[in-house]
Write an enzyme that holds these catalytic residues in place. Sequence first.
Site, PDB file in Angstrom:
ATOM      1  N   HIS A 125     -92.912   3.499  64.363  1.00  0.00           N
ATOM      2  CA  HIS A 125     -92.320   4.534  63.325  1.00  0.00           C
ATOM      3  C   HIS A 125     -92.947   4.753  61.890  1.00  0.00           C
ATOM      4  CE1 HIS A 125     -89.091   4.893  66.350  1.00  0.00           C
ATOM      5  NE2 HIS A 125     -88.819   3.669  66.263  1.00  0.00           N
ATOM      6  N   ASP A 162     -91.944   2.498  74.473  1.00  0.00           N
ATOM      7  CA  ASP A 162     -90.723   2.146  73.643  1.00  0.00           C
ATOM      8  C   ASP A 162     -89.451   3.257  74.072  1.00  0.00           C
ATOM      9  OD1 ASP A 162     -90.048   0.441  71.200  1.00  0.00           O
ATOM     10  OD2 ASP A 162     -89.005   2.080  71.085  1.00  0.00           O
ATOM     11  N   HIS A 164     -87.510   4.741  71.551  1.00  0.00           N
ATOM     12  CA  HIS A 164     -87.666   5.432  70.679  1.00  0.00           C
ATOM     13  C   HIS A 164     -88.705   6.047  70.424  1.00  0.00           C
ATOM     14  CE1 HIS A 164     -84.652   2.168  69.788  1.00  0.00           C
ATOM     15  NE2 HIS A 164     -84.030   3.186  69.214  1.00  0.00           N
ATOM     16  N   ASP A 243     -87.143  -1.927  75.080  1.00  0.00           N
ATOM     17  CA  ASP A 243     -85.470  -1.344  74.875  1.00  0.00           C
ATOM     18  C   ASP A 243     -85.205  -0.467  75.480  1.00  0.00           C
ATOM     19  OD1 ASP A 243     -87.637   0.005  73.396  1.00  0.00           O
ATOM     20  OD2 ASP A 243     -86.759  -0.211  71.376  1.00  0.00           O
TER      21      ASP A 243
END
Length: 304
Positions: A125, A162, A164, A243
């Site tokens: 991120h 991931d 996200h 995740d």
Amino acid sequence: MAIAIISHPDCLLHAIEGHPEQPDRVSRIQAALKESPCLASLQFLDAPLATREELIRAHQEDYVDWIAQIAPQNNFLAIDADTIMNPYTLQAAKRAAGALIMAVDLVVPKKMDRAFCNVRPPGHHAEFNKAMGFCFFNNVAVGVHHALAQYGFQRIAIIDFDVHHGNGTQNIFQNDERVLYCSSFQHPFYPGYDASLDNSHILSVPLAENTEGLAFRERVAAAWFNPLATFKPEIIFISAGFDAHRDDPLASLKLEKEDYVWITKELLAIAKTHSEGRIISALEGGYHLPALAECAVAHVCALV
């Protein structure tokens, strides 16, 4: 086969009470790897500190200096609600990025076949000039830029599964056609996704909540495998977030351990065809500790 497992005790010192991105994520994986069926192929190594020069290849120079300047000597400092520093965070973040530097310097000259960087804080991120989403430096981007600068590669693939969207990685490589960025993620979800930013080397697979493994496999195979074969990456990096697992408390996809084994083996086949088998993987998310350890071990053993 020899697989480098790169980590460092400093990664455990970045600790914020009650925060889901906790030190046990790394220690549980490390302990599970030492009891894994592929232990004989693993070599455990300590990550170096990334240098300022290495960090500013991927990040704005002023941003790197700012992170160093604001690092607290005691107590905590919140960059945003999710991204919090303690007195050890800067050191841990430099170790996490340094692990990717070490991995490149081991895998490219074939001192090791592949590498897994079991590090935190995560990185995908972190944008060119912004920390967010638990991330301070973009570890994979630092490693990719090292490979580009030091080894002259012209075609590098990043696979990010991931849950996200890796906004930071996309931000850093948005206009760099030497890097093919393939990402899958839950959508709509944090941190958001703008389909208009996709292009010939930014290949996104947004997945609705409750997507299960079969649909994940079909979607990513259709979106990524032919472009990867055409691109012929000289090395593959993986942003390995676990995740998207069905047990993860922070998201709503329904992947299982076998889905991570499947994508890892598919990428290994591509790497053996086009990249001389070179793969460097780095831990990103994953917040259900038993599932995280199980999936990370399965991922590493699949790399063997």
